[in-house]
Design an enzyme around this catalytic site. Structure first.
Site, mmCIF file in Angstrom:
data_model
loop_
_atom_site.group_PDB
_atom_site.id
_atom_site.type_symbol
_atom_site.label_atom_id
_atom_site.label_comp_id
_atom_site.label_asym_id
_atom_site.label_seq_id
_atom_site.Cartn_x
_atom_site.Cartn_y
_atom_site.Cartn_z
ATOM 1 C CE LYS A 188 42.119 25.919 34.269
ATOM 2 N NZ LYS A 188 42.721 26.771 33.204
ATOM 3 N N GLY A 240 45.609 33.076 41.104
ATOM 4 C CA GLY A 240 44.835 33.792 40.088
ATOM 5 C C GLY A 240 44.163 35.000 40.702
ATOM 6 C CB SER A 241 41.490 37.130 39.445
ATOM 7 O OG SER A 241 40.493 36.169 39.234
ATOM 8 C CB THR A 242 40.765 38.866 44.480
ATOM 9 O OG1 THR A 242 42.143 39.093 44.814
ATOM 10 C CG2 THR A 242 39.939 38.905 45.755
ATOM 11 N N GLY A 245 39.260 33.421 43.117
ATOM 12 C CA GLY A 245 39.611 32.880 44.436
ATOM 13 C C GLY A 245 38.383 32.794 45.336
ATOM 14 C CD GLU A 262 50.299 32.289 47.345
ATOM 15 O OE1 GLU A 262 50.424 33.531 47.349
ATOM 16 O OE2 GLU A 262 50.766 31.566 48.227
ATOM 17 C CB CYS A 296 50.294 38.645 41.930
ATOM 18 S SG CYS A 296 51.767 37.673 42.234
ATOM 19 C CD GLU A 393 46.010 42.119 40.456
ATOM 20 O OE1 GLU A 393 44.980 41.448 40.293
ATOM 21 O OE2 GLU A 393 47.081 41.640 40.850
#
Ligand code: NAD
Length: 481
Positions: A188, A240-242, A245, A262, A296, A393
């Site tokens: 996706k 993607g984002s933490t 995640g 990641e 990132c 971030e």
């Protein structure tokens, strides 16, 4: 509509040098790519827009649970035969895909810049060639898996979810190793950048890839969530984002799905007083303004040795003032559009928090276009380690500058972060590079360079930057049992 940075100090203006848009054929609407064909989804649809102009580019299907199920079933059906195929035969498909990416590179680069907002010189010279290189590299492994050290048995079906900052490149990072190892995939792409993934679906058809080996489903978080929690997948690969995640880690906890994450970063780019300063300035600029800072591993925290602070800052501001911001399709553009209105709001909000916390903002003087999403290259000085702009971030063209006196202070400050994805060191002393690299808690450490990517080299993080490695021999481990 090109808005360039202040011309002060520049000897001459460049004439516009736009890449032709005519090379891409954007269809008014797109379905899902399941079992080798484009099919209508059962869900609704959404629009993908050009972040530089806000023009609607296409209507894209939003996969619902039934579509996700159909894609996973197609991948499952195709997996046995794909895994049984000799590695040397699977490799031929990967080589073919790599070559088609090269052959259609101009078209892909233009489409990526239109949908993502990144400058054409980056999609042309970085995203597309490295995406092709990943397919070439992993094609080479397909018949040598028994020498990888991780066995040669594939996991089965991989559910892969990727972000919008390097749409095709992240797709290549995910799909190439999975296929080389004999897995099939359902991927996706991010909701703001689906178009190059849909073009990749055409490339799979052109390469005669057996139906079901690659399935591409478009949609937003709900589609991603349905994919990672589908019981029919054996492996989840997420970039993607933490925050997301964490949600995914919880969703797959207690299942036997393998997971790699990641996630985000807040890299320290550390400059010592013996560094070649003009070279370091190029590395700092590349570290944070490449891809509008939507990286990132961006060098978003600059750590400068105190005795060169004034000198370096002056050189950096001078260099930043020459950055050209504007039309992503102009070959002279250095900084393109922010990918979405939502991301622009986040960058603005965190920058305002920086102001409120007492840091001093300096930004390149430039006229921003009235349409689209834009944020000028910006730096903050007077930043302390506790400031949110030094910890969170921002994922935009915003640099936080801090100082240090000794190598051990630099290490302590660099490691004082919940993230641990990358770091940079600028010094002429090899021994210092090795010492610092061994002490920095970061998955990738660059020395006297920054943001260098190579398919042969593993990439991944510590702490809240995630777990697992992509790229290189290490990247095979995530797809083998
Ligand atoms: P995001 O986490 O919002 O979205 C990433 C993807 O996840 C998108 O495709 C999105 O639709 C999907 N998604 C959203 N909610 C989901 C859910 N609940 N379940 C499953 N999927 C879901 O991140 P983003 O804003 O697209 O990307 C920026 C982030 O990605 C940054 O934090 C950046 O650091 C990180 N990133 C990391 C790497 C790396 O290799 N470490 C590389 C690129 C980007």
């Amino acid at each position: 509509m090109v808005s360039t940075s202040s011309t002060t100090g520049r000897g001459f203006e460049y004439a516009p040098a736009p890449e032709s848009r005519a090379i891409v054929d954007i269809k008014p609407s797109y379905g899902l790519f399941i079992d080798g064909d484009f099919v209508d989804g059962h869900g609704s649809s959404f629009k993908t827009i050009s972040p530089a102009t806000e023009e609607v580019l296409a209507e894209v299907a939003e996969a619902d649970d039934a579509d996700v199920d159909a894609a996973v079933k197609a991948a499952r059906k195709a997996q046995k035969a794909w895994a049984r195929m000799p590695g040397s035969e699977r490799a031929k498909y990967l080589y073919r895909i790599a070559r088609i990416i090269q052959e259609r590179s101009r078209e892909i680069a233009v489409l990526e810049s239109i949908d993502n907002g990144k400058p054409i010189k980056e999609s042309r010279d970085v995203d597309v060639p490295i995406a092709a290189a990943h397919f070439f590299y992993y094609a080479g492994w397909a018949d040598k898996l028994e020498y990888s050290g991780f066995g040669s048995t594939p996991l089965g079906v991989a559910g892969q979810v990727i972000p919008w900052n390097f749409p095709l490149l992240m797709l290549a990072w995910k799909i190439a190793p999975a296929l080389a190892c004999g897995n099939t995939v359902v991927l996706k792409p991010a909701e703001t950048t689906p178009l190059t993934a849909l073009l990749f679906a055409e490339i799979c058809q052109q390469a005669d890839l057996p139906p079901g080996v690659v399935n591409l489903i478009t949609g937003a978080g709900g589609t991603g969530s349905a994919l990672v929690s589908h019981p029919g997948i054996d492996k989840v690969a997420f970039t993607g984002s933490t925050d997301v995640g964490r949600i995914i880690a919880k969703a797959v906890a207690g299942t036997d799905k393998r997971v790699t994450l990641e996630l985000g970063g807040k890299a320290a780019n550390i400059v010592f007083d013996d560094a070649a300063l003009d070279q370091a300035v190029e590395g700092i600029v590349n570290g944070i303004f490449f891809n509008q800072g939507h990286v990132c591993c961006a060098g978003s925290r600059l750590l400068v040795q105190e005795n060169i602070f004034e000198d370096l800052l002056e050189r950096l501001k001078r260099r930043m003032s020459t950055l050209r911001m504007g039309d992503p399709l102009d070959k002279n553009t250095d900084v393109g559009a922010i990918n979405s209105g939502e991301q622009l709001m986040r960058i603005r909000e965190l920058s305002e928090i920086g102001d409120a916390e007492g840091a001093e903002r300096w930004e390149v003087a430039c006229d921003l276009p009235t349409k689209g999403f834009w944020f000028p290259p910006t730096l903050f000085t007077g930043v302390s380690q506790a400031h949110r702009i030094a910890r969170e971030e921002i994922f935009g063209p915003v640099l936080s500058v801090l100082t240090f006196r000794t190598p051990s202070e630099a290490v302590a400050k660099a490691n004082n972060s919940p993230f641990g994805l990358s770091a940079g060191i600028w010094t002429e002393k090899g021994s210092r590079i090795l010492q610092m690299a061994s002490e920095l808690r970061a998955g990738v450490v660059w020395a006297n360079t920054f943001n260098k990517f190579d398919p042969t080299s593993p990439f991944g993080g510590y702490k809240e930057s995630g777990y697992g490695r992509e790229g290189g021999r290490h990247g095979l481990e995530a797809y083998l049992r």
